[in-house]
Each structure stands twice: as C-alpha cells, then as structure tokens.
Enzyme design. Structure first.
Site, mmCIF file in Angstrom:
data_model
loop_
_atom_site.group_PDB
_atom_site.id
_atom_site.type_symbol
_atom_site.label_atom_id
_atom_site.label_comp_id
_atom_site.label_asym_id
_atom_site.label_seq_id
_atom_site.Cartn_x
_atom_site.Cartn_y
_atom_site.Cartn_z
ATOM 1 N N LYS A 87 0.825 -1.214 0.000
ATOM 2 C CA LYS A 87 0.000 0.000 0.000
ATOM 3 C C LYS A 87 0.859 1.264 0.000
ATOM 4 O O LYS A 87 0.430 2.317 -0.419
ATOM 5 C CB LYS A 87 -0.908 0.040 1.237
ATOM 6 C CG LYS A 87 -2.048 -0.954 1.221
ATOM 7 C CD LYS A 87 -3.167 -0.561 2.180
ATOM 8 C CE LYS A 87 -2.740 -0.348 3.616
ATOM 9 N NZ LYS A 87 -2.173 -1.517 4.302
ATOM 10 N N ASP B 265 -0.239 -9.582 9.255
ATOM 11 C CA ASP B 265 0.190 -10.871 9.767
ATOM 12 C C ASP B 265 1.432 -11.338 9.000
ATOM 13 O O ASP B 265 1.707 -10.830 7.926
ATOM 14 C CB ASP B 265 -0.954 -11.876 9.528
ATOM 15 C CG ASP B 265 -1.041 -12.873 10.664
ATOM 16 O OD1 ASP B 265 -0.006 -13.102 11.310
ATOM 17 O OD2 ASP B 265 -2.131 -13.419 10.884
#
Lengths: 443, 292
Positions: B44, B130
């Site tokens: 991102k 994660d």
C-alpha cells in the site's frame, strides 16, 4: 553396511516436463511456456537426451516460446508478460492450437494464465492454458493434465460417433521412450481389425486426429496406473466409454488384446487377425529356437521401469522367453489405489513388484532377501542375470557382470527412433535387442 | 543509543495502528536527536505518509520496475525533522508476489550498505499485517532487524495476529533472527483492555513497552497528514509516544516469546470472555471501574 554418499539422477521430470514432451509430439500444437527462465531448456534436455535421443520438434525443445519470467514478473505478476508472449507467438509461429503451460513460479504467485489464454480464445484464437507446476506432480501427471486440457476442455462435443474409430491414451511421450513405435504398432493392429486408430503422438498422426477424438467408439487406455480420471471425464463430456488395459508386448498378450478389443467394440475378425499375425510372428521366432535353446539364452531377470512397462515387459520375459523374474522395480510415484491396480496384474507372475526409485536402494534390494551362502552344494547365485532397466542400471549391471538393456527412462546409451516393443513386431524387436545387446561383444 | 545501528521491525494486525505508531515513534526518536529511517514494508506504500504531510513517495519497487536498477539514495525521501522515508511498495492488489517484493526491496538496501553511509541510529520497518509468508518475515530474518515490537489492541483478532507473529519469531530465533522486544498496547481506553494485554504478555513471556490510549488528537493530526509529534507536540498523546521512543531507544535485550498453541489461545480467550461477562452482569464487582 556403511552408506556411501552418492547422488542419483532422476527417472522422471516435473508436470511441465511431461506436458512439454507430449506437446512436442503433437502435430501443429505449439507450447507457450509460462515459467522462469531455464525451465523450458532444462526440461527439453530431459527427453531430448534421456529418451533415447528423442531430440526436439517444430517449436519444441530449445525453440519453444516462453515468457521466461524474472524477478520483476515475480513481484508484480507475470500475466502481462504472458499476454505479450501469446500475442507474439500467434504472430510469428504457425499452429492450430497454442498451449500455455505454467511452471512453479508463476503458479506460486498466482498468475492467472487461464484468464490470459481465455482473452485470446474469446477473440477467436486457439489458445488454451494448462496448469502444470511441479508441485502438482511428475511428468506422468503433466501428461494427464495436458490430455485433460485438450480433450476435456478445449474440444467440443462431437455430433455422431464412429463405431470404427478408437482413441489410444496412456503411453507417455518421452518418458515411455518407445512411445512412437509402440503407438504405431497398436495403430497397425487396429487397422488390421478394420479400425481407425487415433494415437495422436506418433508421426502417422495429424491435427485432425485430435479434433476427431470425440467421435470415437472407445478410449483404450494402455496403462493400469494412468489416465483413469481423464478417461472418466472424457466419458462424461463426450460419452466415449473407456477400457484400461496393458500395452501388449509379444504374441500372447497381443492375441488377448485383439480379442478383447474386438469384443468391446462388437466387431468380427479378431481370430483372422490373430491367426495371420501369429503365423508371421512364429515364422520368424521359430528360427531363433535353436540358438536360443542351445545358446543358453535364458536368464534371471531384474527389471527397472515405470508402472506402464513393468507388467508388459515381465509378462514377455516370463511367458514368452521363459526367463525367471528375480526382481521387478517400479520407479514412478503412485497413489496407493493405483499400486493396487498394478499389483492385481501380477497375479500370474511369481514375483511382485517393489515400488522403489533410488538407484542405491534398487542395487541393495537385489541382494537383500536372497539366500546367503552357508556351504550349500547348490547355491542360487542369481546368475546368469539380465537387468532390463534404464541407463542408470548400467553400472550396477557391469559390476555384477549381468547382461543389460536400457528400455526405460532415462535411456541415453542407445538411440530410439521408430522402434517399439508393442505387439507382434515389437515382441520380435525386444528379442533382437535383448539378445543383440550382449552378442555385440562377439567377433 | 550511540552509533550502533538499531534495526526494529513493527508488526501487528492490519488496521490496528501500526503505521500511526511507527510514524509517531520515528518522529519522537528523531525529536530526541536520533537519526532515523522508516522503511514501509507494505504494498500500500502509505507507512510514511504522516511524516511527509500526507504525500505518497515513489516506491523502491516502482522505481525498480521503471528503471531496471535502483540506487538506494534515489528512493529515500526526507520527512519530518530529517527522517529518511522509504516505501518498498509492491504489486497491484491481486497479482504478483508482495512477499518477494519486500525481500527484493530490503535486500537491495542491505547490499548497498546505505544505513552505514547515512550514519543512521535507527531503522524502523513497518511491516504489513500478519506474517503471511516468507517475504513478510524478511525483516526478522538473520542480519536485518534485531528487535521486533508488535502493536496490539485487546481485541481477540489482534491478539491472535500477535501470537502468530510470535510463532514466526520463535521459528527464526534459532537461526540468528530478530527477537521480541515487546508489545505496544494500542487503543487502551477501557480499563479491562490493559488487563487483557497484560495477561497475554505474561502468558507469552513478553512485556508491554507502552500503553497508548485511543485519542482524537491522533485522528486530527492524521487528517492534516501529520504525526502527533509534529502537529501537537505538547499534547498528552505526544508525551505517550515520546515515552515509547525513550523506552525503545533504551531497549537492548529482546527475547524469544512463548506463543500459545491454538487450543491454549482459545481457552485463554474463553476465560476472558467469561470474566468480562461476570463484570458486566455484576456477578463480580468492579465492572464500572473496569469501564464496562
């Protein structure tokens, strides 16, 4: 016993390797490899040398188009690179079907090769993608994935069935090194019964054999261990029933094959063909009898082959030549159910196959479980021994002073061109090769 | 901290406040006089936004894709108070391999020895969610970060993600990988949430390095494209982040955590569920004090 560290050569390759070897034998079918740089070349070498110097063909081997992805495609996705490769291949290379076959890396990163191929297919181009990463399985799995792609996904349903047309599957190009000769003998025998036979992968075939496949009356699967799922899906889509049997080698097995095939198709003429072929076979074979009997040409046999060849070969050695099977090694990876299928075929043979692929374990297994010398007057020394396997067995044979012939992959100490061991003609050729291999030392 | 380069990786469940915490930590360390690099490891590429007035910077991988080669210096952009901002970037959502992208970007920096050249005190890797694959474990593998901090709230899914991270750290701990510095407990408003994260830290043999309350100040500053340290340096929230920075700067010894097995984690969560219910229904006293 101290283990000596050693390295072993492979007896198989990956799913992509199996698919590429098979595509290379299909007329007018062009592969487009969607994999890392190196996959195509390395897999080409596998069969180009290991399958009796099979070499390559039109746009296969070192000429196969490939997306040759590198780190940029791995990070950002390789689908664009693939589209570019499909477009340029369509422009530069003539073909009737273009098969995108994927490798591990592009599958690991989840490239949508199927989606890219579909875009071209929707635009009217004959492009199809198959998923062949090595983690899906070995070369035999790759062959089945290829068949599924072409016959069960790409081909449309046929209009009418042709009661005299059969398809033959199960013989794996390259990894069954005699695939061309074997398929041509099956085609010849079928023709004698008045059948048209699609074998797809031998030089007698054209692309039209592929497109005609859905019209067949029967799919003959020449393997006890391969193509079950494929044949079931073929039947589901095209309504063609299937029959799994063994590649027939020698007159006894081929007689039975002809009779059963004719019965499955409900056609006459089996006995006429059997009689004529036996007449021919034995007019040759009877003349070998003197030299065979007086020349002490009977052996203990150890075979090392894939599951396709194990039973046909051992039946021939045991029932046609009267040799004594000592060990039968089957080297390809099989599910438990397929092992059971294969074992069922060995009911009439005195020895059951062992599922082993490592050369060292094979060498050790030959001695383990055999009687050890304890001063017996008559001792089973396992001589004279004949090892019928791959070139990987050659050194073991030399060490033991055994006779030896390479018939399974990798076979790189002999050339294999049009030869095969199937049927009547193949039976005689197998005899020639078995005996000829050591007679060549004379003179 | 001296001139021994300290490399830190910050992990935690997506949306839990990793980038907010990391940027404020970088800003606070910088305001304490340390030379800091913040390395966003997320496709991102928005980790360093609040250090640069809300603007996006060209990423390592975009530059690599366009130019074929990258000089580390060309993809370092200056942020608040001289902080070196880097974004690894990655593929578009749904294609390619973001994990491999992280490896490529981090290796590129390591090979070019840019940290030494820039005379940095601290590099902070802000790593996506994660530890989904090997690529996202890159910063905790041998020779990259020495210390890992996880940002976690008292929500079960956040604790679950932290526990997974601990498993990753434990896996690499025998081969010279980074060890766990502790938990930054985020969104610590309700009284019971401290108890939950404290208990989780105790069970997994780690520590809480700071309790960060949820604050409107953070939201206000982020809407301006700034960290709290830059936009509201005198606020209570800025004090909390400075305390965290001091704690991280002084932190020397990390440990191998003791992650819970799935069954243990479920039992632990069920126990807390019962306890909260008892507090809520008044079966046990103290619910109001605990913020229920």
């Amino acid at each position: 016993m101290t283990e000596t560290p050693f390295h072993d050569k492979p007896r198989t390759s990956c799913a992509l390797g199996g698919a590429l070897a098979a595509i290379s034998a299909l007329p007018d079918v062009v592969p487009i490899i969607h994999a890392a740089t190196g996959c195509g070349g390395n897999l080409m070498n596998s069969v180009a040398f290991g399958a009796g110097y099979l070499g390559s063909s039109y746009c296969s081997g070192a000429s196969a188009p490939t997306s040759a992805v590198t780190e940029t495609e791995i990070v950002f996705g390789g689908a664009e690179r693939l589209r570019e490769q499909i477009a340029s291949t369509l422009k530069l290379i003539e073909g009737k079907l273009y098969l995108v076959a994927t490798g591990c890396m592009t599958e690991m990163i989840g490239d949508d090769a199927g989606g890219a191929a579909s875009e071209f297919a929707e635009a009217g181009e004959p492009v199809l993608a198959i998923s062949t990463p090595s983690f899906k399985g070995d070369c035999y799995t790759g062959y089945e994935i290829l068949l599924d792609g072409i016959f069960n996904r790409w081909l449309r349903k046929a209009g009418a069935a042709d009661p005299r047309l059969i398809n033959v599957f199960g013989v794996v190009p390259g990894y069954d090194p005699f695939f061309r000769g074997d398929l041509e003998e099956i085609e010849r025998i079928g023709a004698r019964l008045g059948l048209k036979v699609n074998t797809f992968f031998s030089p007698t075939q054209t692309f039209e054999n592929i497109t005609a496949a859905p019209e067949a009356a029967l799919n003959v699967i020449l393997s006890r261990t391969r193509c079950r799922g494929f044949a079931e899906r073929f039947e589901e889509k095209h309504g063609v029933p299937w029959w799994a049997t063994d590649l027939p080698v020698g007159p006894e097995a081929t007689d039975a094959f002809i009779r059963e095939l004719a019965a499955k198709l409900g056609i006459d003429g089996a006995e006429r063909v059997v009689a004529a072929e036996n007449e021919w076979y034995y007019r040759y074979f009877e003349r070998t009898a003197d030299s065979y009997a007086d020349g002490e040409l009977r052996f203990y046999s150890v075979t090392v082959t894939n599951s396709n060849y194990a039973l046909p070969l051992n039946k021939y050695l045991y029932r046609e030549l009267g040799w004594t099977p000592a060990e039968i090694f089957v080297t390809d990876r099989l599910e438990e159910a397929r092992r059971e299928d294969l074992l069922a075929g060995f009911a009439e043979l005195p020895v059951k196959p062992r599922f082993v692929s490592g050369s060292q374990e094979i060498a050790r297994s030959i001695d383990q479980g055999r009687p050890v010398y304890r001063g017996q007057r008559y001792f089973d020394a396992l001589t004279p021994l004949y090892i019928v396997g791959s070139t990987l067995e050659k050194q073991m044979a030399l060490r033991r002073g055994a006779k030896y012939l390479a018939v399974s992959f990798p076979a790189y100490d002999r050339a294999i061109v049009a030869g095969g061991y199937a049927g009547y003609r193949g039976g005689l050729r197998l005899y020639e090769d078995l005996i000829g291999s050591f007679m060549s030392a004379k003179g | 901290m001296g001139k021994k380069l300290k490399q830190i990786a910050i992990y935690g469940k997506g949306g839990i406040g990793k980038s907010t915490t990391t940027s404020n930590l970088s800003a606070a360390l910088s305001s304490l006089g340390y030379k800091v690099m913040q390395f966003g490891c997320d496709p991102k590429a928005d980790s360093t936004n609040t250090l640069r007035g809300g603007s996006y910077i060209p990423t390592v991988l975009d530059t690599l894709r366009e130019k074929g080669a990258v000089k580390a210096r060309d993809v370092i952009y200056e942020g608040f108070n001289g902080i070196c901002c880097v974004e690894s970037g990655g593929p578009a959502p749904g294609v390619g391999c973001a994990g491999r992208g992280i490896i490529t970007a981090v290796e590129l920096f390591k090979q070019q020895k840019i940290f030494e050249e820039l005379d940095l005190d601290c590099v902070i890797y802000d790593v996506l969610g994660d530890v989904v694959c090997g690529g996202f474990a890159m910063p905790i593998r041998e020779g990259i970060a020495q210390h890992v901090f996880t940002v976690s709230s008292a929500d079960f899914m956040s604790v679950y993600a932290s526990n997974n991270l601990f498993k990753g750290i434990k896996k690499y701990s025998n081969s010279g990988g980074a060890l766990l510095g502790g938990i930054v407990a985020n969104s610590m408003n309700a009284g019971y949430s401290r108890d939950i994260v404290d208990d989780f830290a105790a069970r997994t043999k780690t520590q809480i390095v700071q309790y960060v309350p949820r604050s409107i100040t953070v939201t206000q500053c982020e809407l301006k494209g700034k960290t709290v340290i830059e936009a509201a340096p005198d606020s209570e929230q800025a004090r909390v982040y400075r305390e965290l920075a001091e704690c991280v700067a002084a932190h020397e010894e990390s440990r191998t955590p003791a992650p819970l097995e799935l069954r243990e984690l479920q039992e632990w969560a069920a126990k807390w569920s019962d306890k909260l219910l008892e507090l809520e229904t008044g079966t046990v006293p103290g619910g109001q004090a605990a913020g229920i």
